[in-house]
Design an enzyme around this catalytic site. Structure first.
Site, PDB file in Angstrom:
ATOM      1  N   ASP A   1      53.857 -32.451 -45.371  1.00 31.85           N
ATOM      2  CA  ASP A   1      54.397 -33.711 -44.882  1.00 31.85           C
ATOM      3  C   ASP A   1      54.606 -33.538 -43.377  1.00 31.85           C
ATOM      4  O   ASP A   1      54.627 -32.414 -42.876  1.00 31.85           O
ATOM      5  CB  ASP A   1      55.715 -34.022 -45.588  1.00 31.85           C
TER       6      ASP A   1
ATOM      7  N   CYS B   1      71.194  -9.780 -73.314  1.00 34.53           N
ATOM      8  CA  CYS B   1      72.502 -10.218 -73.817  1.00 34.53           C
ATOM      9  C   CYS B   1      72.307 -11.259 -74.922  1.00 34.53           C
ATOM     10  O   CYS B   1      72.945 -11.200 -75.975  1.00 34.53           O
ATOM     11  CB  CYS B   1      73.346 -10.816 -72.695  1.00 34.53           C
TER      12      CYS B   1
ATOM     13  N   CYS C   1      71.725 -11.939 -69.083  1.00 34.42           N
ATOM     14  CA  CYS C   1      70.285 -11.690 -69.153  1.00 34.42           C
ATOM     15  C   CYS C   1      69.794 -11.982 -70.562  1.00 34.42           C
ATOM     16  O   CYS C   1      70.563 -12.241 -71.482  1.00 34.42           O
ATOM     17  CB  CYS C   1      69.958 -10.257 -68.750  1.00 34.42           C
TER      18      CYS C   1
END
Length: 744
Positions: free
Chosen positions: A514, A60, A57
Site C-alpha cells: 500500500d 500441558c 503449552c
C-alpha cells in the site's frame, strides 16, 4: 471473562466448541466405573464446559486431557489450550458434578462487575473482590524460568570450564601437565580425580532436569530428546567412572576418561534452553506492549429511559461488560470494541490496523479497543469485551505462536519417536560389531591401545555413537530457531504467528505494498503555495486556516499547522470565526469567513460548485501530481485564487527495501487509492514497476487473489486472504477470518 474470576467454572449442557470428532480412548482409562455396565449409561450422556487456567503449552493440554479421561464415567474430553477451556462428555448417573461453585449465567447480561457485587454483598460486607491482574502470574513464571536457566548455565560453566581446561589445555603446558599426570593411587592421576569431582555436580545436580524429563517421557511410553541426552551423558560419565576406578585398582591400566564430554554437552544444551526461553521472553514482552494498548480505566455512562446521561463513573477497563455505554474523551484510548451511538471524531487505528491516517467516526461506526480518539467526544456501546476483543485476539494469535509447531518441527517430532530407539540400537550394534570383530581378529591388534582390550575399544565406539547423537539438531535446532526468530521479530516490532509463517516466508515471490503509511510516512505536509491572484500570503492563510481548523481531516490539520508559521508571534493563534461550515466527505470543505465564501478542496469539488479552473491552475495540478504531491484548490467568492501542494514524504528506507527485494528476485507491486499521477511518481521514486491506482479496499483484496492464482505466494500488508502470507499488517476483520501470519 468469567474465566478471570473462577479457577473452575462448569456450564452444563452448553458447548462452546461446536461438534467435535471423538478422539481414541486411552486403553488404560476406564470408560465406566468398576462394576457398572454400559447399558446403565446408554442414552444418558451429558456435556460440561470447564475453565482450566495455568496451561502454557500443548503438553500441558495433553496432560490435563489424559487426567480427565482417566476418571470413571468420562466418555470424552477435549482441551482448548488457547481459550483455556475443556469440553467434557460424561455419564451423569456415574459422575457427581455438584461443587462448591457451579455457575451458569447469560454473558450478554452478566459480567465481572456483577460477580464482584455479589461477592462483596455476601457476608455483611466482610468480603472484598477485585479482578486479578492480567497476565501477572504468567509474567512472573516466565521471568523465573529465565532466571532458573541462567543460573543453571552459569553454575555449569563454573564446573565445566575447569574440566575443559584440565583435559584440553593444561596437557599442552609442561608444568601444569606434570601436575595433572601425577599418580595419586596406582595409575589414577590427579587430573582424572579433578575432572571426576567437578563433572559430578554437573551430571546429577545441574543436569537433573534431563532425568526428570526422561522419567516423565518413559512413564508415558515415549522417548524424547531428554531420554537421549540422559543416555548419552550418562554413558560418557559412567564409562569414565569405570575407567578411573580400574586405573585406581590396577598398576598398569591407563585410564581414558570423557568427563569433559558429559559436562560440556549439558552446558551447551542448557545454553540453548536459556536462549530459547530468552527469545520467548522477547515475544512475551511484545505481547505485554500489546496489552498496554488497552487503557487502564474507562468512563462508564448510566442512561435513563430517554437515552440521556444521568451518571458518569470511572471504572477499571477490565470490568467493562457487553452493552455498556462508554464515554471516550479527546486524546483517550478507546476502552472496548463497539460502535458509536453519539458524537463524531477521528480515531487513530494505526496500532491495530497499520493504517497511518486517522479514520472518521460517527454514529453507527465500529471502533476498536486500544485505538486513540484524536478529537471530539464519542459515546460507544461495548459489543466485544475481554477475550472477544480484537486486541485479545491479536494477543492470543501471538501466544499461539509459542505453542504451534512449524510443519518441519512436526515432521521432526514424528521422526524423533523412532530416532531415539534407533540411536540406541545403532549404538549397541556398533559396540557388538566391534566387539565381535575384535574377538575373531577382524582387525589388526595394533589398533587396540596398550591400556585397553577389544571390549573397551568396542565400548568406546558404541558410546561415541550415542554421545554424538545426544545434542541432536533434530530436536533442538528447529524449536530454538522458531523461538529465536519470533523473539528477534518481536524486538523489531514484527509479531510472527508461528513457525509455519517463518517456514512460508522464504517462498514469497511477490509483495503488494500500500502507499500511505507503508511506503510513505502517512503524515501530510504543505510543501508549496501558488497564488493565482494578488494577495498577502498571511491574509490568505488566515482565511484558509479559519476554514480548515473546523475539519478533522489530516490534510486540513497539515494546512492549519503550516499556517501557524505566518503567526509565529503567537503560541496558539486564534483564527477568524467561520460560519456555515460544511464538510463534503472525500472532496473538501466550505465556510463563510469575514463575509467571504471559501471553498477548499479538490478539482471535482470546484467543478461541482461551478468554479472555473484556469489553464495555469491545470498546469500546476499536473506538475504537482508529477512530483507525487496532492493539489488542493482554494476559491474565494467563486473565484480560484490559489493551489496548495500537499506531500506525504517517503519513509527513509523505502527505496532500499524495494532494491533489496529486487536483488532477491521478489516482485514488488503498489496498490493505492490515490490518483494515477501521484501513484506513478511514488512508484518511480522507490523503484516499483507495477502500479495499481485509484483502487478501493475491496479491489485491493481482489487484486491479491488474482496475483495468488498466477504467482502462488503473495505477501500483502492488509488485504489478506486464506493463502496470503501477511507480513506487513492486518485489519481486525482479517484476524477474525483468516488469522494472518504476521502483523505489527
Amino acid at each position: 471473562m468469567a474465566a478471570k474470576f473462577l479457577s473452575l467454572a462448569c456450564i452444563r449442557n452448553e458447548s462452546g466448541f461446536g461438534d467435535l470428532s471423538p478422539r481414541p480412548h486411552y486403553p488404560s482409562m476406564p470408560k465406566y466405573p468398576k462394576g457398572a455396565s454400559s447399558s446403565n449409561a446408554e442414552g444418558s450422556e451429558a456435556k460440561a464446559l470447564f475453565s482450566v487456567t495455568g496451561m502454557t503449552c500443548s503438553a500441558c493440554a495433553g496432560s490435563v486431557e489424559k487426567a480427565v479421561k482417566r476418571l470413571p464415567g468420562i466418555k470424552e474430553a477435549v482441551i482448548d489450550v488457547l481459550n483455556n477451556r475443556a469440553l467434557v462428555m460424561f455419564y451423569p448417573s456415574f459422575v457427581n458434578v455438584s461443587a462448591p461453585v457451579s455457575l451458569s449465567y447469560k454473558p450478554d447480561m452478566t459480567g465481572p462487575r456483577n460477580f464482584i457485587q455479589v461477592i462483596e454483598s455476601t457476608g455483611s460486607g466482610r468480603f472484598k473482590a477485585m479482578i486479578f491482574p492480567e497476565g501477572g502470574g504468567r509474567e512472573s513464571h516466565r521471568k523465573e524460568e529465565i532466571k532458573q536457566y541462567y543460573r543453571s548455565f552459569l553454575w555449569s560453566l563454573v564446573f565445566t570450564i575447569p574440566v575443559f581446561l584440565t583435559s584440553m589445555v593444561f596437557m599442552y603446558i609442561p608444568g601444569l601437565k606434570h601436575g595433572m599426570d601425577t599418580k595419586a593411587v596406582n595409575m589414577l592421576t590427579t587430573g582424572e580425580i579433578i575432572r571426576w569431582v567437578l563433572s559430578t555436580p554437573v551430571q546429577f545436580i545441574i543436569g537433573r532436569r534431563f532425568y526428570t524429563g526422561s522419567y516423565k517421557a518413559l512413564r508415558h511410553g515415549s522417548a524424547n530428546m531428554d531420554v537421549l541426552i540422559a543416555l548419552g551423558t550418562n554413558a560418557a560419565y559412567f564409562y569414565s567412572v569405570y575407567s578411573v576406578l580400574r586405573a585406581a585398582t590396577s598398576p598398569d591400566f591407563k585410564a581414558t576418561d570423557f568427563f569433559e564430554t558429559s559436562a560440556m554437552l549439558i552446558s551447551f544444551i542448557l545454553l540453548g534452553k536459556y536462549l530459547e526461553v530468552l527469545a520467548k521472553g522477547k515475544t512475551s514482552e511484545a505481547i505485554a506492549k500489546l496489552m498496554d494498548l488497552s487503557p487502564d480505566t474507562a468512563i462508564l455512562l448510566t442512561l435513563d429511559n430517554g437515552g440521556n446521561v444521568i451518571r458518569e463513573e470511572e471504572i477499571d477497563s477490565r470490568l467493562i461488560q457487553k452493552n455498556d455505554m462508554i464515554k471516550i474523551i479527546p486524546g483517550a484510548k478507546v476502552a472496548s470494541d463497539g460502535f458509536v451511538i453519539w458524537g463524531q471524531s477521528h480515531v487513530n487505528e494505526s496500532m491495530i490496523t497499520g493504517e497511518a491516517q486517522p479514520v472518521a467516526k460517527r454514529k453507527g461506526d465500529a471502533v476498536i479497543g486500544g485505538t486513540v480518539n484524536e478529537n471530539g467526544v464519542l459515546h460507544i456501546k461495548a459489543t466485544r469485551v475481554g477475550s472477544e476483543s480484537a486486541l485479545s485476539q491479536i494477543v492470543r494469535l501471538v501466544e499461539s505462536a509459542q505453542m504451534a509447531k512449524a510443519p518441519v518441527q512436526k515432521f521432526a517430532d514424528r521422526i524423533s519417536k523412532f530416532f531415539v530407539p534407533l540411536v540406541i540400537i545403532l549404538s549397541f550394534s556398533t559396540w557388538l560389531a566391534w566387539f565381535l570383530a575384535g574377538k575373531f581378529s577382524g582387525y589388526p591388534k595394533s589398533w587396540i591401545p596398550s591400556s585397553m582390550d577389544s571390549f573397551q575399544l568396542a565400548l568406546q565406539f558404541g558410546i561415541s555413537v550415542m554421545v554424538i547423537a545426544c545434542p541432536c539438531a533434530l530436536g533442538l535446532a528447529t524449536p530454538t530457531a522458531v523461538m529465536v526468530g519470533t523473539g528477534v521479530g518481536a524486538s523489531q516490532g514484527v509479531l510472527i504467528k508461528g513457525g509455519q509463517a517463518l517456514e512460508s516466508a522464504h517462498k514469497v515471490n511477490c509483495i503488494v505494498f500500500d502507499k500511505t503509511g507503508t511506503l510513505t510516512v502517512g503524515k501530510p505536509v504543505v510543501v508549496s503555495t501558488r497564488l493565482l491572484k494578488t494577495m498577502v500570503l498571511r491574509e490568505f492563510y488566515e482565511l484558509v486556516a479559519a476554514t480548515e481548523v473546523n475539519s478533522e481531516h489530516p490534510v486540513a490539520k497539515a494546512i492549519v499547522e503550516y499556517a501557524k508559521k505566518f503567526r509565529e508571534d503567537e503560541e496558539n493563534p486564534a483564527w477568524p470565526e467561520a460560519q456555515d461550515f460544511k464538510s463534503i466527505t472525500g472532496h473538501g470543505v466550505k465556510a463563510i469567513v469575514r463575509n467571504k465564501e471559501l471553498i477548499v478542496g479538490n478539482k471535482s469539488l470546484m467543478l461541482e460548485e461551478n468554479i472555473s479552473i484556469p489553464v495555469d491552475a491545470e498546469e500546476i495540478l499536473e506538475e504537482t501530481e508529477g512530483l507525487a504531491q496532492t493539489g488542493i484548490l482554494i476559491a474565494i467568492d467563486g473565484e480560484l485564487v490559489g493551489v496548495l501542494a500537499i506531500s506525504d514524504p517517503l519513509k527513509p528506507g523505502a527505496g532500499e527495501v524495494i532494491s533489496i527485494l529486487k536483488s532477491m528476485k521478489v516482485r514488488s507491486i503498489m496498490v493505492t487509492g490515490d490518483n494515477w499521477g501521484t501513484a506513478n511518481s511514488i512508484a518511480k521514486e522507490v523503484g516499483i514497476d507495477t502500479v495499481i491506482a485509484e483502487a478501493k479496499p475491496e479491489h485491493k483484496a481482489e487484486k491479491v487473489k488474482e496475483l495468488q492464482v498466477v504467482i502462488q505466494v503473495v505477501a500483502s500488508r492488509q488485504y489478506c486472504t486464506a493463502r496470503t502470507v501477511n507480513i506487513f499488517g492486518s485489519s481486525p476483520a482479517c484476524i477474525q477470518t483468516t488469522q494472518p501470519d504476521l502483523y505489527y
